[in-house]
Design a protein around this motif. Structure first.
Motif, PDB file in Angstrom:
ATOM      1  N   TYR A 177       0.778  -1.148  -0.117  1.00 45.65           N
ATOM      2  CA  TYR A 177       0.107   0.304  -0.163  1.00 45.65           C
ATOM      3  C   TYR A 177       1.268   1.543   0.257  1.00 45.65           C
ATOM      4  O   TYR A 177       0.182   2.219  -0.311  1.00 45.65           O
ATOM      5  N   SER A 180       3.188   1.218  -3.853  1.00 46.18           N
ATOM      6  CA  SER A 180       2.691   0.804  -4.937  1.00 46.18           C
ATOM      7  C   SER A 180       3.347   1.752  -6.457  1.00 46.18           C
ATOM      8  O   SER A 180       3.463   1.165  -7.263  1.00 46.18           O
ATOM      9  N   GLY A 198      -4.654  -7.230  -8.894  1.00 52.14           N
ATOM     10  CA  GLY A 198      -4.286  -6.750  -7.816  1.00 52.14           C
ATOM     11  C   GLY A 198      -6.084  -6.446  -6.504  1.00 52.14           C
ATOM     12  O   GLY A 198      -6.875  -7.009  -7.221  1.00 52.14           O
ATOM     13  N   SER A 200      -8.161  -5.361  -2.855  1.00 52.20           N
ATOM     14  CA  SER A 200      -7.574  -5.059  -1.714  1.00 52.20           C
ATOM     15  C   SER A 200      -9.074  -5.482  -0.309  1.00 52.20           C
ATOM     16  O   SER A 200      -9.957  -5.813  -1.182  1.00 52.20           O
ATOM     17  N   GLU A 207     -14.061  -4.825   0.095  1.00 53.94           N
ATOM     18  CA  GLU A 207     -13.057  -5.599  -1.172  1.00 53.94           C
ATOM     19  C   GLU A 207     -13.373  -4.859  -2.597  1.00 53.94           C
ATOM     20  O   GLU A 207     -14.035  -4.596  -2.780  1.00 53.94           O
ATOM     21  N   LEU A 221      -4.098   3.101  -1.878  1.00 57.75           N
ATOM     22  CA  LEU A 221      -4.370   1.417  -1.615  1.00 57.75           C
ATOM     23  C   LEU A 221      -4.791   1.602  -0.531  1.00 57.75           C
ATOM     24  O   LEU A 221      -4.074   1.911   0.791  1.00 57.75           O
ATOM     25  N   THR A 225      -3.984  -4.619   1.046  1.00 62.42           N
ATOM     26  CA  THR A 225      -4.197  -4.987  -0.789  1.00 62.42           C
ATOM     27  C   THR A 225      -2.708  -5.464  -0.722  1.00 62.42           C
ATOM     28  O   THR A 225      -1.600  -5.572   0.129  1.00 62.42           O
TER      29      THR A 225
END
Length: 234
Positions: A177, A180, A198, A200, A207, A221, A225
């Motif tokens: 996170y 990234s 990806g 999360s 989600e 993010l 994640t």
């Protein structure tokens, strides 16, 4: 001698808690959950709350969110003493997200308890990891035949991608996170942008799926994640 259980609570969906974990939650005299030193909130507690017997308390143990080794060491030692006091009254369960052997606070706590009381019996109760849940959610096969899968931390940016990208069949990166942007750049350097997905907060109500590199680019993010580089659609 009472036993200490490190219990994997799974990726976030209460339905993914194992039967063994449920048995331990029912039988343990005391249940601890990890929380931030800034507040008493615990995601693991939220995940298992519907399964905990009525009247049984989930007790938070505070751990600082820091890389300061001295602060972490103090927290592990203090919490180890708290757990040992509870063990004097019966079995203790410590809940952790995912699996207790996989990037878990529990292993550090358990080592401190070993130092203070080597006679304590410790048992790990495995849980479904976020990587497994993510692969299932994305309908991906992570490994087939003699293929190689690398599980790694992305906390230091794209260095894992730069070192191993193209050498293994699949890479699962946790803790992405904060890094990234550099991970994205590393994927671009290694010509792997077409292989990344990806997710999360996998299996949780909040989600979010990132189906390709473009959907990941320049995104802020959440903490929970992970990226999957590679894998094959089922």
């Amino acid at each position: 001698m009472p036993k200490l259980y490190g219990v994997g609570a799974g990726p976030g969906d209460p339905d993914l808690l194992t039967l063994k974990a449920l048995k331990v939650l029912n039988s343990a005299k005391t249940i601890f959950v990890a929380s931030s030193s800034k507040n008493a909130y615990s995601l693991a507690a939220k995940v298992v709350s519907s399964h905990v017997p009525e009247g049984k308390e989930l007790k938070p143990l505070s751990f600082p969110m820091t890389y300061d080794e001295n602060a972490l060491s103090r927290a592990w030692k203090d919490n180890a003493k708290t757990v040992l006091k509870a063990l004097a009254e019966g079995d203790v369960a410590f809940l952790t997200m995912g699996d207790p052997s996989f990037y878990s606070t529990f292993v550090y706590l358990a080592r401190e308890i070993r130092k203070l009381a080597p006679e304590v019996e410790i048992e790990l109760v495995p849980g479904i990891t976020a990587a497994q849940a993510a692969a299932a959610r994305l309908n991906l096969s992570l490994a087939e035949g003699d293929e190689t899968v690398l599980f790694a931390s992305g906390a230091k940016g794209g260095q894992i991608i730069r070192k191993f990208g193209g050498q293994v069949n699949s890479i699962i990166l946790y803790k992405v996170y904060r890094s990234s942007k550099d991970i994205y750049n590393a994927l671009k350097e290694k010509d792997l942008l077409d292989k990344v997905k990806g997710i999360s907060c996998c299996s949780m109500p909040e989600e979010k799926v990132y189906p390709d590199a473009l959907s990941l680019k320049n995104k802020k993010l959440p903490y929970f994640t992970l990226f999957i580089v590679g894998g094959r659609k089922i």
